[in-house]
Design an enzyme around this catalytic site. Structure first.
Site, PDB file in Angstrom:
ATOM      1  N   LEU A  17       0.872  -1.167   0.000  1.00  0.00           N
ATOM      2  CA  LEU A  17       0.000   0.000   0.000  1.00  0.00           C
ATOM      3  C   LEU A  17       0.911   1.219   0.000  1.00  0.00           C
ATOM      4  CD1 LEU A  17      -2.717  -0.932   2.685  1.00  0.00           C
ATOM      5  CD2 LEU A  17      -2.925  -1.039   0.198  1.00  0.00           C
ATOM      6  N   ASP A  18       0.521   2.256  -0.717  1.00  0.00           N
ATOM      7  CA  ASP A  18       1.329   3.472  -0.750  1.00  0.00           C
ATOM      8  C   ASP A  18       1.514   4.022   0.659  1.00  0.00           C
ATOM      9  OD1 ASP A  18       1.427   3.274  -3.493  1.00  0.00           O
ATOM     10  OD2 ASP A  18      -0.232   4.667  -3.826  1.00  0.00           O
ATOM     11  N   LYS A  19       2.542   4.821   0.827  1.00  0.00           N
ATOM     12  CA  LYS A  19       2.869   5.377   2.140  1.00  0.00           C
ATOM     13  C   LYS A  19       1.688   6.123   2.753  1.00  0.00           C
ATOM     14  CE  LYS A  19       6.272   8.396   4.385  1.00  0.00           C
ATOM     15  NZ  LYS A  19       7.472   9.252   4.182  1.00  0.00           N
TER      16      LYS A  19
END
Length: 240
Positions: free
Chosen positions: A101-103
């Site tokens: 998952l993106d930051k």
């Protein structure tokens, strides 16, 4: 299986730590104190105890995490906190996130040391559905839903597979829309790029489901828990 391996794997210890416990007389097998680190045990039938407590051997571990923002989906990073850093040290051994998952994306993330299961969940051939909820800057309409349903050509020319887009709520004054989107692939920044292709921007993004596994809303941001046997069974059935 060697006793030192059994103790190490079941308790998240190094082999050296396990050997010391055995040599110190802290381990028994079938109520008999054993100090030989190479002693062979049957993980299914032998009763192994560490300091009087029965040790349950589990080859693989499976954790559901509610990933917070500002944490990267990696096992290690020189400058950023990782999702594995949020796991207790005694449980980290061999764990890795299944996908990423993106930051700045929150929500459901599966962590495990089961490489075969992870490979199946991430394989494009399995078409595992991922469901997200998002806050969009822009007014999502039925036309947007139809565009997503056909698959979108992104700004760089790459094309996505069809996606299911649902409108959950619309704020006309702020020109914002809460949506749910289901995709079966995992391109880089895919959902952000999909909305960018229709001149909209993702302001908040949260994953709520992967395959049959749904995020337990009782798990707070940054926290995690083991999958139940039912959750694991349902997840495996979906991809086998």
């Amino acid at each position: 299986m060697r006793l030192d391996k059994f103790i190490a794997d079941a308790n998240g210890l190094t082999r050296s730590q396990a050997k010391k416990l055995i040599k110190d007389g802290s381990v028994s097998v079938n109520q008999k104190n054993i100090k030989q680190t190479k002693y062979q045990v049957d993980a299914k039938s032998d009763v192994v105890q560490l300091e009087g407590t029965t040790v349950i051997y589990q080859k693989y571990s499976y954790y559901m995490m509610n990933k917070p923002k500002n944490v990267v989906s990696a096992t290690s990073d020189d400058s950023e906190k990782t999702v594995v850093d949020l796991i207790a040290e005694t449980k980290r051994k061999g764990l890795f996130p299944v996908g990423r998952l993106d930051k700045d994306t929150t929500g459901l993330l599966l962590l495990t040391n089961d490489g075969e299961l992870a490979h199946k969940l991430l394989s494009p051939k399995k078409h595992v559905t991922k469901i997200y909820r998002a806050l969009i800057a822009g007014e999502v309409t039925e036309k947007t839903i139809q565009i997503f349903a056909k698959g979108i050509t992104l700004r760089d020319g790459e094309t996505t597979k069809p996606a299911i887009l649902k409108i959950l709520a619309t704020n006309s004054k702020k020109k914002e829309t809460k949506v749910e989107i289901s995709i079966t692939e995992g391109k880089y920044h895919q959902i952000k790029r999909m909305f960018g292709a229709v001149s909209m921007k993702v302001q908040e993004l949260k994953r709520v489901q992967m395959g049959n596994l749904k995020l337990d809303e009782k798990v707070n941001l940054g926290e995690y828990r083991e999958l139940t046997s039912e959750e694991l069974s349902n997840l495996v059935k979906k991809i086998d």
